[in-house]
Structure formats: C-alpha cells, structure tokens
Design a protein around this motif. Structure first.
Motif, PDB file in Angstrom:
ATOM      1  N   THR A 236      23.325  37.843 -26.194  1.00 61.61           N
ATOM      2  CA  THR A 236      23.620  39.237 -25.889  1.00 61.61           C
ATOM      3  C   THR A 236      25.078  39.409 -25.471  1.00 61.61           C
ATOM      4  O   THR A 236      25.914  39.827 -26.260  1.00 61.61           O
TER       5      THR A 236
ATOM      6  N   ILE B 102      30.199  38.685 -26.866  1.00 60.81           N
ATOM      7  CA  ILE B 102      31.215  39.682 -26.527  1.00 60.81           C
ATOM      8  C   ILE B 102      32.279  39.068 -25.630  1.00 60.81           C
ATOM      9  O   ILE B 102      33.483  39.294 -25.824  1.00 60.81           O
TER      10      ILE B 102
ATOM     11  N   THR C  82      25.855  48.122 -33.161  1.00 59.41           N
ATOM     12  CA  THR C  82      25.008  47.637 -32.068  1.00 59.41           C
ATOM     13  C   THR C  82      23.846  48.576 -31.768  1.00 59.41           C
ATOM     14  O   THR C  82      22.699  48.146 -31.605  1.00 59.41           O
TER      15      THR C  82
ATOM     16  N   GLY D 144      31.889  48.998 -33.990  1.00 58.35           N
ATOM     17  CA  GLY D 144      31.090  47.993 -33.310  1.00 58.35           C
ATOM     18  C   GLY D 144      29.923  48.604 -32.551  1.00 58.35           C
ATOM     19  O   GLY D 144      28.801  48.076 -32.566  1.00 58.35           O
TER      20      GLY D 144
ATOM     21  N   TRP E 154      29.541  40.992 -34.775  1.00 61.21           N
ATOM     22  CA  TRP E 154      28.185  41.531 -34.655  1.00 61.21           C
ATOM     23  C   TRP E 154      27.194  40.654 -35.407  1.00 61.21           C
ATOM     24  O   TRP E 154      26.109  40.319 -34.885  1.00 61.21           O
TER      25      TRP E 154
ATOM     26  N   ARG F 240      24.124  38.323 -33.768  1.00 59.63           N
ATOM     27  CA  ARG F 240      22.717  38.392 -34.196  1.00 59.63           C
ATOM     28  C   ARG F 240      22.214  37.006 -34.578  1.00 59.63           C
ATOM     29  O   ARG F 240      21.068  36.643 -34.296  1.00 59.63           O
TER      30      ARG F 240
END
Length: 280
Positions: free
Chosen positions: A145, A149, A57, A53, A136, A140
């Motif tokens: 941002t 998460i 990133t 991950g 991920w 996107r």
C-alpha cells in the motif's frame, strides 16, 4: 519498495535532466526572462501526473472484482509497453536530446508566451505520466500500500537533489553508466509487472489457465517471509506462478534483453569508429 525507488529515481532523473537542459540553455542564450514559463510548464506536468496517479488509484473502486482485475491487468501491460519504449527511446536519443530541446526552445521563444510552457509541460509530463502508470502497476504487483509510494517518493526526491547539484555544477555523474544499468534492472522489474498483469487478466477470466501452475515454491519461499517479501518487492516474484505468467516473463525478458544488449554494442562500435576517424 526498492523497485519503486529505482523507478522514481530513474524516471525522476530523466525529467529533472530535461529541466536542467532547458534552464542551462536559457541561461547560455541570455533568455533568463523565459525561466518562469519553464517553471509553469513543469508545475502543470506535475499536477497532471499526480491527478493521473489519483485517478488510477481511486478510479476503479466500486467496480466488480472481475472488472477491477481486467482494468488492472490491462493497465499493467500498457505500463510495461511504455517503460520498454522509454528504455529504448532513452538509449537511442540520449545523445541528441539536448540539441532537440534547444531547437524546441528556439522555436518556442519566437512564438507566443504559452508555447514554451507547452514545451516544458510535454517534455516533463511524458515522464510523469509514464512514472505514475508504472509505479501504480508495480504497486499492484507487490500488493503493498504505502511502501511503493514512499520508495518512489524517495527516488524522486533524490533525483531532484542530484539534478539541482548538476545544475549548479557541484556534482558530476556518469549518466550513461547510470541509465545503462538502471535500464537493465527495469527490464526485470517490467517482466514481473507483465506477469502480474497476466495473472490479473486470468483472475478476471479474460485469459485461461489460472489454476495451471508452472511451479509452486510457497513452502520454500513463503510470501509472508522476509525473503519472500524482498523478492516480491524487487522482482515482483510470485511463489505460485501459472504457465501463462512464466511464458510471458521469459517471452519478454529474453528478446528485450537481447535487443537492448545488441543496441549497446552497436552504439559502442559506432562511438569507437567515430573516435578512430577523429584521430586519423
């Protein structure tokens, strides 16, 4: 955020259930001394997934805009492929998953100490890598941002709690119903990620049609509005969608949904036939 919560919850629960099955089988066969090997394998899988991950990133930074978009679009499409395979694989093998894991444990227990570590690492790591890649790609697609998460982490935490309660016998969950409905939701989420991946490749000038819009409802659904943000976060909906994105979305949702529903009906008929034969 909600879409990533769903991904974290489903993928996390799959991985946790694998660990629960392994631990339950070791306990049932009086092999509790092998539990540390399972835990080592799980730890290795978690570390590798987190490292993957982090690579996704931070790896593409420093590249040109076109290169970043090309990498991002390609990985988004790969992520959709993985999650689609996972949906059908889980639906097909859910009933035999426990017996397959038991056979692997039996074979590993008779081998070296590291074999069982590898079994646990591969079983859990597969889910971890798929989760890292898809989260991920979904992050996107939404352009957010920290929210993805947080959503994914919340889903993973709940999955661990649920798995722990199941392992201790304090909770019973109809996993068949859970995985059936979350798979249906993930098909829509995956379609949105696919459409965004197509858009990335268009921005990278790898695919044509960046300025050929199928529709533009930005005036009715502003991207900055709360409902625009909600649609973007859950379904990866883009108010301005190119023709290629729209075609890709429909070309994915229609056949995948059809095959998934047909598979569900086939398994239902098969279950009904087995029950009828058992009562005959």
């Amino acid at each position: 955020m909600i879409a990533n919560f769903l991904i974290g919850l489903r993928e996390g629960l799959e991985a946790v259930l694998i660990v629960v099955l392994l631990l339950a089988y070791l306990r049932k066969t009086n092999r509790q001394h092998l539990v540390p090997r399972i835990m080592v394998g799980v730890a290795v899988a978690v570390v590798v997934s987190l490292a993957f991950g982090a690579l996704l990133t931070f790896g593409p930074r420093g590249l040109t805009f076109e290169a970043q978009e090309a990498i991002g679009g390609s990985l988004s499409i790969i992520a959709v492929g993985f999650v689609t395979w996972m949906i059908f694989w889980m639906a097909r093998t859910s009933r035999s998953l426990a017996s397959n894991l038991h056979h692997q444990v039996d074979a590993a227990a008779d081998g070296s100490a590291w074999v069982l570590v590898v079994v646990a690492a591969l079983s859990v790591g597969r889910e971890g890598l798929e989760t890292a890649l898809f989260i991920w790609a979904a992050a996107r697609a939404t352009g957010e941002t920290w929210q993805p998460i947080v959503g994914a982490a919340a889903g993973l935490v709940i999955a661990v709690v649920v798995g722990t309660l199941i392992h201790r016998g304090a909770l019973r969950v109809n996993l068949s119903v859970f995985f059936t409905w979350t798979a249906a939701a993930l098909i829509i989420v995956a379609a949105g990620v696919l459409a965004y991946g197509i858009h990335d490749l268009q921005e990278a000038r790898f695919l044509p049609g960046l300025n050929n819009l199928a529709f533009d409802v930005s005036a009715s659904i502003p991207p900055s509005s709360w409902y625009g943000t909600l649609l973007k976060g859950i379904f990866n909906f883009s108010p301005a969608t190119t023709w290629l994105q729209a075609i890709a979305w429909v070309a994915y949702v229609v056949p995948v949904s059809f095959l998934y529903v047909r598979g569900l009906r086939g398994r239902s008929r098969s279950t009904g036939s087995v029950k009828t034969a058992a009562h005959a």
